[in-house]
Write an enzyme that holds these catalytic residues in place. Sequence first.
Site, PDB file in Angstrom:
ATOM      1  N   ARG A  63       0.832  -1.219   0.000  1.00  0.00           N
ATOM      2  CA  ARG A  63       0.000   0.000   0.000  1.00  0.00           C
ATOM      3  C   ARG A  63       0.861   1.262   0.000  1.00  0.00           C
ATOM      4  O   ARG A  63       0.499   2.272  -0.600  1.00  0.00           O
ATOM      5  CB  ARG A  63      -0.971  -0.035   1.175  1.00  0.00           C
ATOM      6  CG  ARG A  63      -2.014  -1.151   0.957  1.00  0.00           C
ATOM      7  CD  ARG A  63      -3.104  -1.136   1.969  1.00  0.00           C
ATOM      8  NE  ARG A  63      -3.892   0.080   1.905  1.00  0.00           N
ATOM      9  CZ  ARG A  63      -4.741   0.462   2.863  1.00  0.00           C
ATOM     10  NH1 ARG A  63      -4.905  -0.287   3.929  1.00  0.00           N
ATOM     11  NH2 ARG A  63      -5.424   1.579   2.748  1.00  0.00           N
ATOM     12  N   HIS A 116      -7.964   7.226  10.841  1.00  0.00           N
ATOM     13  CA  HIS A 116      -7.547   5.818  10.721  1.00  0.00           C
ATOM     14  C   HIS A 116      -6.025   5.688  10.597  1.00  0.00           C
ATOM     15  O   HIS A 116      -5.534   4.647  10.169  1.00  0.00           O
ATOM     16  CB  HIS A 116      -8.234   5.153   9.523  1.00  0.00           C
ATOM     17  CG  HIS A 116      -9.710   4.929   9.738  1.00  0.00           C
ATOM     18  ND1 HIS A 116     -10.583   4.592   8.736  1.00  0.00           N
ATOM     19  CD2 HIS A 116     -10.458   4.993  10.871  1.00  0.00           C
ATOM     20  CE1 HIS A 116     -11.815   4.453   9.226  1.00  0.00           C
ATOM     21  NE2 HIS A 116     -11.769   4.708  10.520  1.00  0.00           N
ATOM     22  N   GLY A 215     -17.158  10.544  -0.826  1.00  0.00           N
ATOM     23  CA  GLY A 215     -16.508   9.287  -1.225  1.00  0.00           C
ATOM     24  C   GLY A 215     -16.363   8.255  -0.128  1.00  0.00           C
ATOM     25  O   GLY A 215     -15.347   7.587  -0.041  1.00  0.00           O
ATOM     26  N   ASN A 241     -21.155  11.354  -3.491  1.00  0.00           N
ATOM     27  CA  ASN A 241     -20.716   9.964  -3.639  1.00  0.00           C
ATOM     28  C   ASN A 241     -21.216   9.409  -4.967  1.00  0.00           C
ATOM     29  O   ASN A 241     -22.162   9.930  -5.560  1.00  0.00           O
ATOM     30  CB  ASN A 241     -21.262   9.108  -2.483  1.00  0.00           C
ATOM     31  CG  ASN A 241     -20.352   7.937  -2.146  1.00  0.00           C
ATOM     32  OD1 ASN A 241     -19.157   8.111  -1.983  1.00  0.00           O
ATOM     33  ND2 ASN A 241     -20.909   6.736  -2.049  1.00  0.00           N
TER      34      ASN A 241
HETATM   35  P1  OAD Z   1     -15.378   2.173   0.678  1.00  0.00           P
HETATM   36  O1  OAD Z   1     -14.583   1.398  -0.318  1.00  0.00           O
HETATM   37  O2  OAD Z   1     -16.191   1.411   1.660  1.00  0.00           O
HETATM   38  O3  OAD Z   1     -16.356   3.183  -0.070  1.00  0.00           O
HETATM   39  C1  OAD Z   1     -15.932   4.039  -1.071  1.00  0.00           C
HETATM   40  C2  OAD Z   1     -17.143   4.804  -1.583  1.00  0.00           C
HETATM   41  O4  OAD Z   1     -16.676   5.742  -2.543  1.00  0.00           O
HETATM   42  C3  OAD Z   1     -18.193   3.926  -2.272  1.00  0.00           C
HETATM   43  O5  OAD Z   1     -19.485   4.244  -1.768  1.00  0.00           O
HETATM   44  C4  OAD Z   1     -18.066   4.304  -3.738  1.00  0.00           C
HETATM   45  O6  OAD Z   1     -19.309   4.285  -4.439  1.00  0.00           O
HETATM   46  C5  OAD Z   1     -17.544   5.719  -3.663  1.00  0.00           C
HETATM   47  N1  OAD Z   1     -16.737   6.121  -4.832  1.00  0.00           N
HETATM   48  C6  OAD Z   1     -15.931   5.342  -5.603  1.00  0.00           C
HETATM   49  N2  OAD Z   1     -15.329   6.081  -6.543  1.00  0.00           N
HETATM   50  C7  OAD Z   1     -15.755   7.366  -6.365  1.00  0.00           C
HETATM   51  C8  OAD Z   1     -15.492   8.592  -7.029  1.00  0.00           C
HETATM   52  N3  OAD Z   1     -14.647   8.672  -8.060  1.00  0.00           N
HETATM   53  N4  OAD Z   1     -16.097   9.715  -6.557  1.00  0.00           N
HETATM   54  C9  OAD Z   1     -16.969   9.646  -5.522  1.00  0.00           C
HETATM   55  N5  OAD Z   1     -17.258   8.512  -4.868  1.00  0.00           N
HETATM   56  C10 OAD Z   1     -16.656   7.385  -5.269  1.00  0.00           C
HETATM   57  O7  OAD Z   1     -14.334   3.144   1.428  1.00  0.00           O
HETATM   58  P2  OAD Z   1     -14.530   3.939   2.805  1.00  0.00           P
HETATM   59  O8  OAD Z   1     -15.933   4.338   3.006  1.00  0.00           O
HETATM   60  O9  OAD Z   1     -13.488   4.989   2.831  1.00  0.00           O
HETATM   61  O10 OAD Z   1     -10.785   1.422   7.289  1.00  0.00           O
HETATM   62  O11 OAD Z   1     -14.144   2.825   3.853  1.00  0.00           O
HETATM   63  C11 OAD Z   1     -14.132   3.155   5.216  1.00  0.00           C
HETATM   64  C12 OAD Z   1     -13.066   2.365   5.925  1.00  0.00           C
HETATM   65  O12 OAD Z   1     -13.229   0.966   5.653  1.00  0.00           O
HETATM   66  C13 OAD Z   1     -11.651   2.644   5.449  1.00  0.00           C
HETATM   67  O13 OAD Z   1     -11.085   3.783   6.059  1.00  0.00           O
HETATM   68  C14 OAD Z   1     -10.913   1.411   5.863  1.00  0.00           C
HETATM   69  C15 OAD Z   1     -11.924   0.391   5.387  1.00  0.00           C
HETATM   70  O14 OAD Z   1     -11.890  -0.852   5.974  1.00  0.00           O
HETATM   71  C16 OAD Z   1      -9.705   0.912   7.882  1.00  0.00           C
HETATM   72  O15 OAD Z   1      -8.809   0.365   7.259  1.00  0.00           O
HETATM   73  C17 OAD Z   1      -9.713   1.073   9.373  1.00  0.00           C
END
Ligand code: OAD
Length: 270
Positions: A63, A116, A215, A241
């Site tokens: 990463r 995080h 996002g 989003n």
């Molecule tokens: P996710 O992968 O769960 O969600 C990403 C979101 O971004 C999804 O709802 C997509 O639809 C949206 N998305 C993708 N591409 C996009 C774009 N170009 N513009 C706008 N939106 C877009 O990621 P997180 O919500 O960040 O935690 O995940 C939360 C946590 O879960 C992370 O911080 C990590 C993970 O496990 C830890 O590692 C502690």
Amino acid sequence: MKVGPDNIKKIVVLTGAGISAESGISTFRDSGGLWEQYRIEDVATPEAYQRDPHLVWKFYSMRRIQASKALPNRAHEELVKFAASGKAEVYLITQNVDVLHQRADERELLQPICMHGSLNQSRCLNCGTIYFDDYAYFDLKGDYAPQETSLCSPGQKASMDYLHQYKLEYKDFLPQSPCCRSPIRPHIVWFGEIPLHMTKIDNLLASTDLFVSIGTSGQVYPAAGFLQLSKVAGAKTVCINKESIPQSQWIDEFIEGNATEKVAEFFSRF
Ligand code: OAD
């Protein structure tokens, strides 16, 4: 409801993996995302680290390499531009560990609250001292091949907080902390651990005029609860989003689309 700029003096922004997707960094839960390729319990829990620190360091080395090859995109840049405009007080909370907000912001106008943790830091397992550390200890094939990446700024690399300023002792291929000669671990919040800076975040959510979520899929708490907390405390709420998220009842305006386009569009209202 369309959220306008009236009476908005303070803005809290929360970002997730979606803001970095257009920089080429995998999200977690989209198709092809990281949690489809790796099991959380193998690489992102304290138990995983105890069981197999090398596998965990292989994952975080990968990463670090990927994040250092990526560049901040227009959405990261627009947030900095808006903060620089002085049109409102802006606070940025990020769940992302990829350092792209910081790399978009050389003047450090918007110092993100990294709830995080951050890929460019490691910490001593014994005393918790945090060091800047952007080394990938393993290459993308998983072979031991320590290499510096560009995740730390020149200032960070020159500081006494940079791990590799020290003459390090290595054990089982991994450096020991200079403070306690103990193993080091990525300064990342793993599953089962409490996110960082929560008191500061709670205070921001309770006092903001506008909360903007960008996002993030709204699957991981406590961040997934911030829309509700800020709304109940009286803020207007906006979500940008690519897809709808489960917290729709707490969102005043949902803006569907890519962050690179929609972040600029939204902040141009001010
Ligand atoms: P996710 O992968 O769960 O969600 C990403 C979101 O971004 C999804 O709802 C997509 O639809 C949206 N998305 C993708 N591409 C996009 C774009 N170009 N513009 C706008 N939106 C877009 O990621 P997180 O919500 O960040 O935690 O995940 C939360 C946590 O879960 C992370 O911080 C990590 C993970 O496990 C830890 O590692 C502690």
